[in-house]
Scaffold this active site. Structure first.
Site, PDB file in Angstrom:
ATOM      1  N   GLY A 160       5.200   0.561  53.582  1.00 26.83           N
ATOM      2  CA  GLY A 160       4.787  -0.112  52.645  1.00 26.83           C
ATOM      3  C   GLY A 160       4.576   0.918  51.294  1.00 26.83           C
ATOM      4  CB  ALA A 171       0.823   2.508  53.150  1.00 28.66           C
ATOM      5  CG  ASN A 215      15.374   2.961  41.429  1.00 32.38           C
ATOM      6  OD1 ASN A 215      15.673   1.819  40.589  1.00 32.38           O
ATOM      7  ND2 ASN A 215      15.164   2.666  42.952  1.00 32.38           N
ATOM      8  N   GLY A 261      18.335  10.086  42.038  1.00 31.59           N
ATOM      9  CA  GLY A 261      18.975  10.802  43.094  1.00 31.59           C
ATOM     10  C   GLY A 261      19.352  12.355  43.270  1.00 31.59           C
ATOM     11  N   GLY A 276      18.836  14.277  39.974  1.00 27.38           N
ATOM     12  CA  GLY A 276      17.691  14.521  39.643  1.00 27.38           C
ATOM     13  C   GLY A 276      16.763  13.650  39.057  1.00 27.38           C
ATOM     14  CG  ASP A 334      15.827   6.382  56.860  1.00 27.91           C
ATOM     15  OD1 ASP A 334      15.874   5.787  55.788  1.00 27.91           O
ATOM     16  OD2 ASP A 334      15.304   6.099  57.654  1.00 27.91           O
ATOM     17  CB  ALA A 389       9.411   6.915  52.409  1.00 27.05           C
ATOM     18  CB  ALA A 390      13.699   9.360  49.146  1.00 24.38           C
ATOM     19  N   GLY A 391      11.728   7.705  47.191  1.00 28.06           N
ATOM     20  CA  GLY A 391      11.115   7.664  45.946  1.00 28.06           C
ATOM     21  C   GLY A 391       9.486   7.416  46.176  1.00 28.06           C
ATOM     22  CG  ASP A 392       7.605   5.024  48.570  1.00 29.83           C
ATOM     23  OD1 ASP A 392       7.544   4.228  47.407  1.00 29.83           O
ATOM     24  OD2 ASP A 392       7.860   4.118  49.613  1.00 29.83           O
ATOM     25  CB  SER A 405      10.661  10.750  56.141  1.00 27.82           C
ATOM     26  OG  SER A 405      10.400   9.865  55.009  1.00 27.82           O
TER      27      SER A 405
END
Length: 320
Positions: free
Chosen positions: A40, A43, A185, A223, A226, A247, A250-253, A292
């Site tokens: 989520g 979260a 993004n 990405g 930067g 994977d 959740a990179a943006g989160d 992650s």
């Protein structure tokens, strides 16, 4: 004390299936691994903020199911204040079905479930909690009417409103006018502005459209390129990191949680974005969403080591 970050957003049980390639319509593919992982966007961002050292409070709704009960305990273990997390009777906790392909890209379907219970009425009931914060960080997996209500309450109390406009969808000018900082993004920026974002120049054009809608600070994540920062000082790129991704779920989160932590500590936006790039870079080397997200010490160590080997990452490229 470090300024308080209130994250308002979603809680999901992420059902993750690793596949070689995404299925086409009517096709069945065989996965190599299946996991159920806490997720989520709300979260994830709250966990990132807490693990990375932020004074983090979370405002959300979960179901009175086993996952909902367990996840609240996990939030507390991560150091999140859960006094505004409500277990709603008669509904399930939100669900996300996630495919991750052999290139570490993902496609996701979600069912709101308890997230839909985070209504404007519930937001108004927690006016004091919103007013007592310094930053309000929100996303788009809860009702837009509730997000707007929270933004209004925060603005009236002098709280800085930060919106991560994900998942991508059109938004009203009424909401955007109440946002102090937006963190789309490339895809989300294009949907909101009509400008296809593929390089720093086009990102600047998209940022200009968002400024015209009343948003003073624009951070567009791009990405490996930067993050583009656009504010009253102008526009510049904070470079990303060359990392082999496993994977990207959740990179943006992770980026958003990390960004708010550093801002709450008094860092300037460029330094905060560099730290956020590092935290997000670590996250893409690991599987899952909250599984992650890195801790503070490892993020600082990663950033220091990377800069030692690649000092050019410290450069800020000014786009004129």
């Amino acid at each position: 004390m470090t300024k308080q970050i209130l994250v308002l957003g979603s809680v999901n049980a992420d059902h993750v299936l690793k596949v070689e390639a995404f299925p086409r319509p009517g096709e069945t593919v065989t996965g190599s691994r299946y996991d159920v992982i806490p997720g989520g966007k709300g979260a994830n961002q709250a966990v990132a903020s807490a693990r990375l050292g932020g004074n983090t409070h979370f405002f959300a709704c979960v179901g009175q199911d086993a996952f909902g009960r367990e996840i609240v305990d996990k939030f507390a273990e991560d150091g999140i204040n859960t006094s505004l997390v409500e277990q709603v009777e008669g509904v399930n906790t939100g669900v996300a079905l996630i495919f991750v392909d052999g290139c570490a890209e993902n496609c996701i379907g979600i069912a709101a479930e308890a997230n839909a219970a985070l209504t404007p009425e519930r937001v108004r009931e927690q006016k004091a909690g919103i007013a007592g914060s310094d930053y309000l960080l929100m996303q788009l997996e809860t009702p837009e009417a509730s997000i707007l209500e929270a933004a209004k309450l925060a603005r009236s109390s002098g709280v800085t409103v930060v919106l991560n406009p994900a998942p991508a969808r059109p938004l009203s000018d009424e909401l955007l006018a109440r946002v102090d900082m937006i963190t789309p993004n490339q895809t989300e920026a294009e949907l909101l502005t009509g400008v296809a974002v593929h390089d720093p120049e086009s990102a600047c054009q998209a940022a200009s459209v968002l400024h015209e809608k009343g948003i003073s600070m624009v951070v567009i994540t791009m990405g490996r390129m930067g993050a583009l920062i656009s504010d009253q000082r102008g526009a510049r790129i904070v470079p990303g990191f060359e990392i082999s991704a496993t994977d990207t779920t959740a990179a943006g989160d992770t980026f958003n949680g990390a960004l708010l932590v550093k801002l709450a500590e008094g860092a300037d936006i460029d330094s905060a974005a560099r730290f956020a790039n590092a935290a997000a870079g670590i996250s893409v080397t690991r599987r899952g969403a909250q599984t992650s997200i890195p801790e503070r010490d490892e993020t600082e160590q990663f950033l220091a080591e990377y800069i030692r080997h690649y000092p050019e990452v410290q450069q800020i490229l000014i786009e004129r």
